[in-house]
Design a protein around this motif. Structure first.
Motif, mmCIF file in Angstrom:
data_model
loop_
_atom_site.group_PDB
_atom_site.id
_atom_site.type_symbol
_atom_site.label_atom_id
_atom_site.label_comp_id
_atom_site.label_asym_id
_atom_site.label_seq_id
_atom_site.Cartn_x
_atom_site.Cartn_y
_atom_site.Cartn_z
ATOM 1 N N PHE A 131 12.164 2.626 3.450
ATOM 2 C CA PHE A 131 11.963 3.135 2.089
ATOM 3 C C PHE A 131 10.637 3.873 2.007
ATOM 4 N N LEU A 132 10.717 5.090 1.481
ATOM 5 C CA LEU A 132 9.523 5.927 1.289
ATOM 6 C C LEU A 132 8.921 5.703 -0.089
ATOM 7 N N GLU A 133 9.774 5.627 -1.094
ATOM 8 C CA GLU A 133 9.348 5.465 -2.478
ATOM 9 C C GLU A 133 10.316 4.522 -3.181
ATOM 10 N N ASP A 182 -0.563 -7.898 0.229
ATOM 11 C CA ASP A 182 -1.123 -8.040 1.580
ATOM 12 C C ASP A 182 -0.249 -8.929 2.453
ATOM 13 N N PHE A 183 1.067 -8.700 2.376
ATOM 14 C CA PHE A 183 2.019 -9.472 3.174
ATOM 15 C C PHE A 183 2.842 -8.518 4.026
ATOM 16 N N GLU A 205 0.819 -1.209 0.000
ATOM 17 C CA GLU A 205 0.000 0.000 0.000
ATOM 18 C C GLU A 205 0.856 1.264 0.000
ATOM 19 N N VAL A 206 2.127 1.131 0.364
ATOM 20 C CA VAL A 206 3.056 2.259 0.368
ATOM 21 C C VAL A 206 3.872 2.278 -0.918
ATOM 22 N N ILE A 207 4.418 1.119 -1.276
ATOM 23 C CA ILE A 207 5.222 0.985 -2.500
ATOM 24 C C ILE A 207 4.552 -0.077 -3.363
ATOM 25 N N PRO A 208 3.836 0.343 -4.391
ATOM 26 C CA PRO A 208 2.942 -0.580 -5.116
ATOM 27 C C PRO A 208 3.625 -1.615 -6.005
ATOM 28 N N PHE A 209 4.958 -1.617 -6.072
ATOM 29 C CA PHE A 209 5.613 -2.561 -6.992
ATOM 30 C C PHE A 209 5.886 -3.931 -6.364
ATOM 31 N N MET A 210 5.361 -4.191 -5.175
ATOM 32 C CA MET A 210 5.682 -5.423 -4.454
ATOM 33 C C MET A 210 5.266 -6.686 -5.209
ATOM 34 N N VAL A 233 8.151 1.812 4.282
ATOM 35 C CA VAL A 233 8.312 0.362 4.362
ATOM 36 C C VAL A 233 9.623 0.080 5.092
ATOM 37 N N VAL A 234 9.557 -0.762 6.122
ATOM 38 C CA VAL A 234 10.714 -1.080 6.958
ATOM 39 C C VAL A 234 11.268 -2.452 6.582
ATOM 40 N N TYR A 235 12.596 -2.502 6.400
ATOM 41 C CA TYR A 235 13.330 -3.755 6.210
ATOM 42 C C TYR A 235 14.321 -3.868 7.380
#
Length: 684
Positions: A670-672, A398-399, A375-380, A416-418
């Motif tokens: 990561f923001l974008e 949705d993971f 929902e933040v970075i749509p390329f997942m 998104v946090v890694y």
């Protein structure tokens, strides 16, 4: 009248009198019972301020309890008395659950109806602030502060055209009262919104400490804890009129246009905003018509602005205050809360106001709802992932995984946090753990591809051996070969030594070794900001000088990797740093002979037996793929085995929770990010 009829008449009269008397006694008993019941309840908030039918009450545990008529909660919302009368108390800890997508807890009323700036609306209140948090980082603007009144938008970005603050530094008697206007950001991206702060008594929001526990001078005209003041907010014809009064202080008035912006051009951004918000990437412009046409509503109470989030996350809103792990009563015991008492308050509601139910439906329990990385970075959907415990997922729609891969809000923006420990379970050919995306598509350098990312590194391992080049570093982006030796034509690193404020960003090229023996492979490192990989310590705990042009933990930077017709074009950007560009041929080698080995390689790799040469066509024709995330380069292997890659870091026997607790992990936000085919470079 005869005797019989006379007797009957008086008998009936007496009966009526007795009946009336009996009914009177019954009513008196019922009234007495009501008084006893009310007395047993004590004075309620609506006995003091009879307007609670117009609000929902949000508590410091995040719950929406609805209308607070005849309601109290001894932890958050109750009544108190002193020599000046009865008060309604709003109390909220530094950490609890919150409402909506905020970082901050609140015990706060939210108006049940909304209205536009062109209607008439009014709110006034008399109050005193009894406590603000006793802990926090003085360099963070929001620390030691509480919001005691607001106008909030129910539509669009749901921004706030008004917040009224009280703030007091520890050791000071007097604090400051100031108010904020938050822009209604132009466009769909609200992440770059900012506030402008106006001082009333004392300072504005931008006056901060020079160190974590070093405070500015006490304001001479400030307001003490326990000192009464009043505010009036009057909206009419699109104009917000503010009046602030307090005995012994000058009355202050302000006006603000809510339907015509003064911040629609970049040249209009105030100096205060450039000082506070631009350094954290919040430099947006406002819609020309500001909040025109949007539904607005009042809020009143205690909106605690001091939270426990690490200041490196956001140096304006994340206070680093004590939270005792969210334990409410421990926070209350040692002053880590905000408390505000209201003596009187009132609102005037326009006849044109409409239901605000949509706001509550959207925001109730929002803080407990999962927002997935996609929902933040749509390329997942174009990636799979390997996590720090060795588990994988092929489907990232949705993971999330709360230990390794999830989303957070930094005060204004979602990331998104890694996250990966120094020791977990990793891939078969690596010594290092990772929480890292793996592109599903594969492409040759001739076909090309492009990866972008805007990120900030929040943590690198605090343990390791400074003589080992890989210690204290993480990889945030890669190109990986899927064929042949499966080497890596690109790794983008961030590295910071313990005790340093600034770290280095650099990128490495790994040769595609000639022949079948890949053991002689090596990497060449190019500095972006700060040092390259070869700058190391003179002993295990002796570090080189801190890089003057480095990047701090929590400081944003972005990269673009564009492979087009066999050439890799790299671009690195960060506010307040020079943009850096590089090119590298991926299909024609410059390392064909031993004499081609760079001095840096002679220093780092040749001593450990890695002195190979590259095949003439480098990675030509080989399938490659992108990787992005947190690839932790600090491992627990003995440096004596390999002085380039084996960091000797603490691993607590592989216990991930202990590693996280003691800083022995890496974390990248990561923001974008985007992924796709390579494109013609701008300079072509």
């Amino acid at each position: 009248m005869n005797f019989k009829s006379t007797f009957l008449h008086y008998t009936l009269m007496a009966g009526v009198i007795l009946l009336l008397h009996s009914c009177g006694d019954m009513n008196k008993k019922q009234n007495d019972t009501k008084e006893i019941e009310k007395s047993a309840l004590g004075t309620t908030a609506n006995d003091i301020i009879p307007f609670f039918q117009h609000w929902n009450l949000i508590l410091g545990d995040g719950s929406n309890v609805g209308q607070a008529t005849d309601y109290e909660n001894k932890d958050f919302f109750y009544t108190a008395s002193d020599d000046n009368g009865d008060w309604v108390v709003f109390k909220s800890p530094n950490a609890g659950n919150t409402h909506g997508s905020s970082n901050n807890t609140r015990t706060e009323l939210a108006q049940l109806k909304k209205w536009t700036p062109m209607t008439e609306a009014k709110m006034n209140a008399t109050l005193k602030v009894m406590n603000v948090s006793t802990t926090g980082d003085a360099r963070v603007a929001a620390t030691y502060s509480v919001v005691v009144g607001q106008i909030h938008s129910a539509d669009g970005h749901e921004n706030e055209p008004l917040k009224i603050f009280y703030k007091k530094f520890p050791g000071h008697t007097k604090g400051s009262v100031f108010w904020h206007y938050e822009i209604n950001t132009a466009g769909d991206d609200n992440s770059r919104r900012w506030d402008y702060s106006y001082p009333i008594w004392g300072y504005d929001f931008s006056v901060v400490g020079t160190g974590e526990n070093t405070f500015p001078p006490e304001p001479q005209d400030g307001i003490a804890l326990g000192e009464e003041f009043s505010y009036e907010v009057d909206i009419k014809d699109g104009i917000m009129n503010l009046t602030f009064t307090s005995e012994g202080h000058e009355t202050k008035t302000f006006t603000k246009n809510l339907i015509s912006s003064e911040y629609s051009q970049r040249s209009n951004i105030p100096e205060q905003v450039k000082k506070l918000f631009v350094p954290i990437g919040q430099d947006g412009l406002e819609q020309e018509n500001a909040y025109s046409g949007e539904g607005l509503f009042f809020k009143l109470g205690t909106y605690n602005q001091t939270n426990g989030k690490d200041p490196k996350v956001n140096k304006v809103w994340c206070s680093g205050a004590e939270t005792h792990g969210g334990d409410l009563h421990k926070q209350y015991a040692d002053g880590n809360y905000a408390e505000v008492w209201f003596k009187s308050a009132n609102i005037t509601i326009s006849d044109d106001a409409v239901s605000n139910a949509g706001y509550f439906q959207a925001n109730d329990d929002l803080s407990t709802k999962t927002v997935y990385p996609i929902e933040v970075i749509p390329f997942m959907d174009k990636f799979k992932i390997l996590l720090g415990d060795g588990t994988t997922s092929e489907n990232l729609v949705d993971f999330e995984h709360k230990d390794f891969f999830y989303t957070v809000i930094d005060g204004t923006r979602r990331w998104v946090v890694y996250k990966a420990p120094n020791s977990g379970v990793t891939s078969k050919n690596s010594s290092n753990t990772r929480s890292e995306l793996h592109e599903k598509r594969e492409w040759t350098p001739e076909q090309g591809g492009k990866l972008t990312g805007t990120c900030k590194v929040m943590q690198v391992s605090t343990s390791g051996d400074a003589r080992v080049a890989a210690s204290y570093s993480t990889v945030v982006g890669q190109i990986h070969s899927g064929e042949g030796h499966e080497n890596e034509p690109l790794k983008i690193f961030y590295k910071k030594f313990p005790g340093h404020t600034k770290g280095s960003v650099f990128w490495n090229y790994e040769i595609n070794t000639a022949g079948d023996d890949n053991s002689g492979r090596w990497e060449y490192s190019a500095a972006v900001w700060g040092n390259d990989m070869s700058v190391i310590g003179t002993s295990k705990n002796e570090y080189p000088a801190e890089p003057a042009d480095g990047i701090e933990l929590g400081e944003e930077f972005s990269y673009e990797v564009n492979v087009y017709k066999g050439i890799m074009y790299l671009t690195f950007k960060s506010d307040n740093h020079k943009t850096k560009t590089f090119t590298k041929n991926l299909v024609e080698s410059e390392y064909l002979k031993k004499s081609d080995l760079p001095d840096q390689v002679q220093q780092l790799f040749v001593p450990i037996g890695q002195d190979g040469t590259e095949r003439a066509t480098a990675y030509s024709g080989e399938l490659n793929y992108f990787k992005q995330g947190a690839y932790n380069q600090s491992n627990g292997k003995s440096p004596e085995t390999n002085m380039v890659w084996f960091a000797g870091a603490e691993t607590y026997g592989g216990d991930i929770a202990k590693q996280y607790e003691n800083g022995c992990y890496t974390e990248v936000w990561f923001l974008e990010a985007t992924v796709g085919p390579g494109t013609i470079p701008n300079n072509k």
